[in-house]
Structures are given as structure tokens and as C-alpha cells.
Design a protein around this motif. Structure first.
Motif, PDB file in Angstrom:
ATOM      1  N   ILE A   3      12.272 -16.409  30.768  1.00  0.00           N
ATOM      2  CA  ILE A   3      13.174 -15.004  30.653  1.00  0.00           C
ATOM      3  C   ILE A   3      13.367 -14.605  29.708  1.00  0.00           C
ATOM      4  O   ILE A   3      13.869 -15.012  28.252  1.00  0.00           O
ATOM      5  CB  ILE A   3      14.754 -15.976  30.732  1.00  0.00           C
ATOM      6  CG1 ILE A   3      14.712 -16.668  32.063  1.00  0.00           C
ATOM      7  CG2 ILE A   3      16.056 -15.221  31.196  1.00  0.00           C
ATOM      8  CD1 ILE A   3      14.754 -16.218  33.877  1.00  0.00           C
ATOM      9  N   LYS A   5      16.094 -11.853  27.400  1.00  0.00           N
ATOM     10  CA  LYS A   5      17.761 -11.248  27.616  1.00  0.00           C
ATOM     11  C   LYS A   5      17.762  -9.690  26.448  1.00  0.00           C
ATOM     12  O   LYS A   5      17.193  -9.309  25.387  1.00  0.00           O
ATOM     13  CB  LYS A   5      18.715 -11.594  27.384  1.00  0.00           C
ATOM     14  CG  LYS A   5      19.949 -11.259  27.390  1.00  0.00           C
ATOM     15  CD  LYS A   5      21.276 -12.208  26.708  1.00  0.00           C
ATOM     16  CE  LYS A   5      22.702 -11.634  26.747  1.00  0.00           C
ATOM     17  NZ  LYS A   5      23.493 -11.587  26.538  1.00  0.00           N
ATOM     18  N   THR A  22      18.770  -9.933  32.133  1.00  0.00           N
ATOM     19  CA  THR A  22      17.425 -10.631  31.576  1.00  0.00           C
ATOM     20  C   THR A  22      16.484 -10.577  32.737  1.00  0.00           C
ATOM     21  O   THR A  22      16.263  -9.483  34.014  1.00  0.00           O
ATOM     22  CB  THR A  22      17.924 -11.729  32.424  1.00  0.00           C
ATOM     23  OG1 THR A  22      18.554 -12.280  33.610  1.00  0.00           O
ATOM     24  CG2 THR A  22      19.010 -12.662  31.052  1.00  0.00           C
ATOM     25  N   GLN A  73      16.083 -12.059  22.853  1.00  0.00           N
ATOM     26  CA  GLN A  73      17.131 -11.596  22.779  1.00  0.00           C
ATOM     27  C   GLN A  73      16.423  -9.752  21.954  1.00  0.00           C
ATOM     28  O   GLN A  73      15.554  -9.875  21.050  1.00  0.00           O
ATOM     29  CB  GLN A  73      18.051 -11.774  22.161  1.00  0.00           C
ATOM     30  CG  GLN A  73      19.146 -10.705  22.399  1.00  0.00           C
ATOM     31  CD  GLN A  73      20.924 -10.597  22.163  1.00  0.00           C
ATOM     32  OE1 GLN A  73      21.168 -11.863  22.725  1.00  0.00           O
ATOM     33  NE2 GLN A  73      21.486 -10.384  20.941  1.00  0.00           N
TER      34      GLN A  73
END
Length: 83
Positions: A3, A5, A22, A73
Motif C-alpha cells: 500500500i 498513500k 491509497t 507517503q
């Protein structure tokens, strides 16, 4: 899959239709791969991504061949106009 973000700012958020999301990405995804995945079904976003600065965990990506670590991120900052 891992994953990642994604946060969009200003015109990028408008083009994406969301402020953040995400996504599942391959373990060794590059910035270019991620940008392609994000814009693959959103033409307007693809155009914004092409000219945006991409930050990975707060640091500007030096090139589109830079790898994005799992759990990173990613911030998308479109060009800002000003006077």
C-alpha cells in the motif's frame, strides 16, 4: 502488493477528484510506474501528474526512475501560479 498513500494538493486534488487515496503497488515501483498507474484511467489527472513535483516521504523525487518504498507517503504538488 504494498500500500502506498497518495496525497494530492491544489489542482492535482481537483483532477484526481479526491484529496488522498491509497493504492496497491508492486514492491519495487518507480515514481514513473506509480504516476502511470494513477493516471491510467483519469486523463485529466495524467496531464497534471506529467508536470507535477512528486514528494516521497517529504523529499522531492530526484527523478521519475526513483523507487517508492512500500508504505511510503507520496505527495503530488502541481505547479503553482503566483505573482
Amino acid at each position: 502488493m504494498r500500500i502506498v498513500k497518495i496525497r494530492y494538493f491544489a489542482g492535482a486534488a481537483d483532477a484526481a477528484g479526491v484529496a488522498e487515496e491509497t493504492v496497491d503497488a508492486e514492491f519495487e515501483v518507480t515514481v514513473a510506474d506509480l504516476v502511470e498507474q494513477l493516471g491510467s484511467d483519469r486523463e485529466r489527472l495524467a496531464k497534471v501528474l506529467a508536470v507535477s513535483t512528486v514528494l516521497i516521504d517529504g523529499q522531492a523525487a530526484r527523478s521519475r526512475t526513483e523507487f517508492v518504498a512500500p508504505g511510503a507517503q507520496v505527495d503530488v504538488l502541481p505547479p503553482f501560479a503566483g505573482g
